[in-house]
Design a protein around this motif. Structure first.
Motif, mmCIF file in Angstrom:
data_model
loop_
_atom_site.group_PDB
_atom_site.id
_atom_site.type_symbol
_atom_site.label_atom_id
_atom_site.label_comp_id
_atom_site.label_asym_id
_atom_site.label_seq_id
_atom_site.Cartn_x
_atom_site.Cartn_y
_atom_site.Cartn_z
ATOM 1 N N CYS A 440 -2.314 -4.505 5.290
ATOM 2 C CA CYS A 440 -2.735 -3.559 4.255
ATOM 3 C C CYS A 440 -1.506 -2.996 3.546
ATOM 4 C CB CYS A 440 -3.574 -2.434 4.838
ATOM 5 S SG CYS A 440 -2.779 -1.497 6.175
ATOM 6 N N HIS A 441 -1.724 -2.549 2.315
ATOM 7 C CA HIS A 441 -0.652 -1.961 1.523
ATOM 8 C C HIS A 441 -1.252 -0.905 0.605
ATOM 9 C CE1 HIS A 441 2.683 -1.455 -1.285
ATOM 10 N NE2 HIS A 441 1.850 -1.758 -2.273
ATOM 11 N N ASN A 470 2.406 -2.843 5.191
ATOM 12 C CA ASN A 470 3.700 -3.228 4.628
ATOM 13 C C ASN A 470 3.975 -2.476 3.340
ATOM 14 O OD1 ASN A 470 1.568 -4.917 3.490
ATOM 15 N ND2 ASN A 470 3.169 -6.028 2.424
ATOM 16 N N ASN A 471 5.102 -1.793 3.333
ATOM 17 C CA ASN A 471 5.669 -1.181 2.126
ATOM 18 C C ASN A 471 4.828 -0.067 1.535
ATOM 19 O OD1 ASN A 471 7.980 -3.021 2.017
ATOM 20 N ND2 ASN A 471 6.466 -4.581 1.438
ATOM 21 N N THR A 472 4.046 0.633 2.356
ATOM 22 C CA THR A 472 3.331 1.824 1.889
ATOM 23 C C THR A 472 4.250 3.022 2.087
ATOM 24 O OG1 THR A 472 1.189 0.884 2.473
ATOM 25 C CG2 THR A 472 1.289 3.270 2.165
ATOM 26 N N ARG A 473 4.649 3.664 1.012
ATOM 27 C CA ARG A 473 5.609 4.772 1.105
ATOM 28 C C ARG A 473 4.940 6.114 1.359
ATOM 29 N NH1 ARG A 473 10.509 2.939 -0.059
ATOM 30 N NH2 ARG A 473 10.682 0.953 -1.190
ATOM 31 N N ALA A 505 1.690 -12.378 2.968
ATOM 32 C CA ALA A 505 2.128 -13.462 3.844
ATOM 33 C C ALA A 505 3.283 -13.021 4.723
ATOM 34 C CB ALA A 505 2.529 -14.683 3.012
ATOM 35 N N GLY A 506 4.198 -12.221 4.182
ATOM 36 C CA GLY A 506 5.318 -11.725 4.967
ATOM 37 C C GLY A 506 4.853 -10.841 6.109
ATOM 38 N N ALA A 507 3.870 -9.974 5.832
ATOM 39 C CA ALA A 507 3.343 -9.115 6.889
ATOM 40 C C ALA A 507 2.639 -9.946 7.966
ATOM 41 C CB ALA A 507 2.380 -8.098 6.286
#
Length: 880
Positions: A440-441, A470-473, A505-507
């Protein structure tokens, strides 16, 4: 022996169907090309209007025929005529001398234009020739000079008086009948009246044209009773735009059949023997397209290759080449039809006839396009345009055939060979360990927690859940997820990845690294899916087969019943999983999806995990697994429901990403699809043609821009862009219309879907065409894309929020509507070709109107619950 008999039977049936369709096609060609039968003896021809340029020559390029070429023309014309009429002297002096050698009488013309210096030289040359050559019986100074507005009447009179003073032979000038009536003073300065009688230009139907021409002739006789009248031009074109009469009640149709009818009726008329006339004209002049428009090239009784267009007696076909075209189309389509019908023996007879007929129709349309240079005179620009249009026709036909195959298999296949159902669950002590990955993002935490809670209710013992944020600030979005996982215990593990590459895909690849070593199967679920408790229990047993790498359940949706746009989304998505996935699953050519999917862990690691270069990593993974020889299975049982995209902008973004990713996959894997790989022929077919629908949307956008460009050309350069592109474009549009009809029919036959929801799904599918086309072109052009999460729980706000997502579609719609209004303003609606072209532009408006309708639907309010419950009659339920 039994097997051989079966093969022979299938071959006989296939041959019979292919032959039947081929003969039916030939019969249709014959039916639509029945021409008029010319009965009665036509009189011999008194004279031809003659211009001697060959097919590739033009006075505009100062390319002129040789004396030998003109001599050959004179030999041809002398067979059937006694005289010719010419239009100029200095550019082709050989026409006068070569005519004299064949004892042809000549009415010699001098070309008069706005260039007075050239006029003097031309007139001097005419006078000199007329004095020297006895076979020049009379002369004409100028041709339609007043009609074109090149000179004023008194200026033309000066030239006429000069010629009459210098010559003892009769002198005239040539104009249409109405110009003579309008300028009676001109009659006093000619020895005879040369009139042009061309009823086609006045919109007179061919069946009335001869009598109309003679009526105008008689009108001149009554008006100028003391002047001899020569018909300088009388005829009918074999090609050209359809012209409506001034009162709009009738039409003049340019065709070989009507040309033959007019010439025959004129020559057979009892008055013709008493007339002095020149048929318009001897030989087609392709160069005239640039001066007179489309019809100008096709007035000849002989084509530009000097072959007679028709006989003056017998049956005249509408298309003299139809037999060759029909035969070629039948021969080219016969083998593909035979093979398709032979190998689709599990279809019923109607389905095989349907697909064979579709193949024949596509081949016949292609033959029509390839024969355009035979039927029309095309310049280099036209040939380029024709080549592009034929390429578009081929692509459109390919799209149509792939859709027709899918349509036929769903409707006419007797039974699915690979139809998988949920299997009895394993005993708890025999259950393989499953690692479920939820990436999730920046998602709404309450939505993701609903998914996590549903996973906690699974009726399965051996599993873990990895939440990969991934990458949730914004901590307010990921901290609640971390807290909920802690509450649910060690089975639920949360990972917050910052500045992590590779998008989803990276996550997922990170998830593989931290997966429990016991895991045999990896499951992937989207962040908005509420999962059925029996998901793993019903599908994991399929992995008992060691070659099974993927088990895919359909995507489905919840909370869509109460809002019109969400209804459209639900049914539009549902169509693919009820129809397309079965079609592909039949040949182990599954499109894997990134939710409700289960993957064997060893197979996933064997192919290198998820591809981070591709923004459709799920579909790309499925292709690699199939290429490795693994089996993939689709089980059409709903085990989870997610949320539809929140608004039209969201689904446009999603569909753009899918189209972009599809082109990435196509570019990257094309060597495997067409070269050496473990993919079988059927799998190659599906992975190549599976993108045809989206390529068709891209083609539609190209066609819209091409239509606008051609419209601009018609407005700015009407003669140069007067080619019959309508006749060439109509088959492409007919294919598009046929393709559009297939979807609703399949929906109605395969799903319990109300007609209004079929209409809504169709509108959404069409309305997404522009976004898909942009995704296709971006994916073909760019190497890397950006994974954009599809919003599921919010809408854009602001005063211009409504127009923002559809600004490009509105721009295209406005451009097409302006094109329609401009064409009607410039050309009126009298010509059939104009109306057809306006109709083509109108059809191009449909996707853009559909996008506006989708945006409006997205802004409609929710319905009340009782109405919604009534409206959900026919909605898909959990299937057992």
């Amino acid at each position: 022996m039994k097997h051989a008999a079966s093969l022979i039977y299938r071959l006989v049936v296939a041959s019979a169907i292919a032959a039947l369709v081929a003969f039916a096609q030939y019969g249709l060609w014959q039916h639509f090309n029945r021409g008029a039968e010319l009965i009665g003896n036509a009189q011999s021809i008194k004279g031809f209007a003659y211009t001697g340029f060959q097919r590739d020559q033009s006075p505009l390029r100062r390319s002129y025929p040789s004396a030998a070429q003109i001599g050959a023309d004179m030999d041809l014309l002398a067979i059937s005529a006694d005289a010719i009429r010419t239009y100029s002297v200095r550019d082709m002096p050989a026409q006068l001398t070569e005519a004299g050698k064949r004892d042809l009488l000549v009415t010699a013309g001098a070309w008069i234009s706005t260039d007075k210096t050239e006029n003097d030289r031309e007139l001097d040359a005419l006078i000199e020739a007329a004095r020297k050559m006895r076979h020049i019986e009379r002369v004409m100074v100028g041709n339609e000079v007043l009609l074109r507005g090149d000179l004023k009447t008194e200026e033309l009179i000066t030239y006429l008086d000069r010629a009459r003073k210098a010559l003892k032979k009769p002198v005239s000038t040539a104009e249409p009948w109405h110009v003579w009536l309008k300028n009676p003073e001109l009659v006093k300065h000619v020895d005879f009246i040369t009139v042009h009688l061309l009823p086609y230009h006045e919109g007179i139907p061919a069946e009335d044209a001869v009598e109309y021409a003679l009526m105008r002739y008689d009108e001149l006789v009554r008006t100028f009773p003391r002047k001899r009248i020569v018909i300088g031009e009388i005829g009918w074109p074999s090609r050209g735009p359809t012209i409506a009469s001034f009162d709009g009640g009738a039409q003049a149709v340019a065709s070989a059949e009507n040309q033959a009818r007019f010439i025959h009726e004129f020559l057979s008329h009892p008055r013709t023997t008493r007339l002095d006339y020149y048929l318009m004209e001897a030989i087609d002049q392709p160069w005239k397209v640039e001066v007179e428009g489309w019809a100008g090239a096709y007035w000849g009784l002989y084509n530009a290759d000097r072959a007679a267009k028709f006989a003056l007696e017998g049956v005249v076909a509408r298309d003299p080449h139809w037999q060759k075209k029909a035969g070629t189309a039948a021969m080219l389509a016969l083998l593909p039809m035979l093979l398709v019908v032979f190998f689709l023996s599990d279809w019923n007879i109607f389905g095989r006839i349907f697909l064979a007929g579709l193949i024949q129709a596509c081949v016949s349309t292609l033959i029509v396009g390839l024969n355009v240079p035979v039927d029309y005179y095309l310049n280099q620009r036209d040939l380029v345009g024709l080549g592009l249009l034929i390429a578009a026709t081929v692509l459109t036909a390919a799209v149509l055939l792939s859709h027709g195959f899918e349509f036929g298999e769903v409707l006419f296949k007797r039974r699915w060979q690979r139809r998988f159902m949920p299997l009895p669950p394993h005993a708890p002590d025999q259950q393989p360990f499953v690692s479920i990955h939820l990436a999730c993002h920046n998602e709404p935490p309450e939505m993701v927690i609903a998914t996590i809670d549903s996973l906690a209710q699974l009726n399965y013992e051996n599993f873990e859940v990895l939440i990969l944020d991934n990458n949730t600030r914004d901590e307010a979005k990921w901290k609640p997820l971390e807290a909920r996982c802690a509450e649910l215990g060690p089975r639920f593990r949360f990972f917050h990845l910052m500045d992590w590459p590779g998008f989803k895909a990276g996550a997922l690849n990170y998830g593989l690294q931290v997966t429990d070593p016991r895991a045999e199967v990896v499951g992937v679920v989207d962040a908005d899916y509420v999962v059925d408790p029996d998901w793993l229990a019903g599908l994991i047993p399929h992995f008992d087969k060691p070659d099974v790498a993927v088990v895919q359940a359909p995507q489905a949706h919840r909370d869509w019943e109460t809002q019109p746009f969400r209804r459209m989304c639900n049914w539009e998505f549902d169509g693919f999983f009820r129809i397309g996935m079965h079609h592909r699953n039949e040949r182990n050519a599954l499109i894997q999806h990134g939710t409700m999917t289960l993957v064997r862990r060893l197979a996933l690691e064997e192919v290198g995990g998820w591809s981070e270069w591709c923004i459709c990593e799920d579909t790309e993974l499925g292709l690699r697994l199939i290429d490795k020889g693994y089996d993939t299975r689709y089980v059409d049982h709903i085990y989870g429901r997610g949320l539809t995209p929140s608004d039209f902008a969201a689904i446009k973004s999603q569909r753009f990403r899918w189209a972009f990713g599809a082109m990435q996959i196509l570019k990257h894997h094309i060597p495997h699809m067409v070269g050496r790989s473990r993919l079988n022929l059927a799998q190659r077919y599906h992975f190549l043609t599976g993108w045809f629908a989206w390529l068709g949307d891209a083609l539609q956008l190209v066609f819209a821009f091409a239509s606008l460009a051609w419209t601009l050309g018609m407005l700015l350069f009407p003669k140069a862009f007067g080619l019959p592109v309508t006749a060439l474009a109509l088959p492409v549009l007919a294919f598009m219309a046929f393709k559009a009809a297939l979807g609703p029919i399949l929906y109605r036959r395969t799903m319990d879907c109300p007609w209004r929801d079929i209409l809504g799904a169709s509108i959404l599918s069409v309305g997404l065409a522009h976004a898909i086309a942009r995704g296709v072109f971006a994916g073909l052009w760019k190497k890397h894309g950006t994974f954009v999460v599809t919003p599921k729980g919010w809408k854009a706000k602001g005063a211009l929020a409504f127009f923002g997502p559809i600004r490009e579609e509105i721009g295209m719609l406005v451009a097409l509507l302006l094109g329609i209004f401009a064409v009607l303003a410039a050309q009126g609606g009298a010509q059939l070709e104009t109306r057809l072209w306006v109709g083509i532009l109108g059809l191009q408006c449909i996707p853009y109107l559909a996008s506006i309708a989708c945006q409006v639907a997205a802004y409609l309010p929710e319905r009340s619950t009782p109405q919604a419950m009534t409206a959900t009659k026919g909605a898909p339920a959990l299937q057992g």
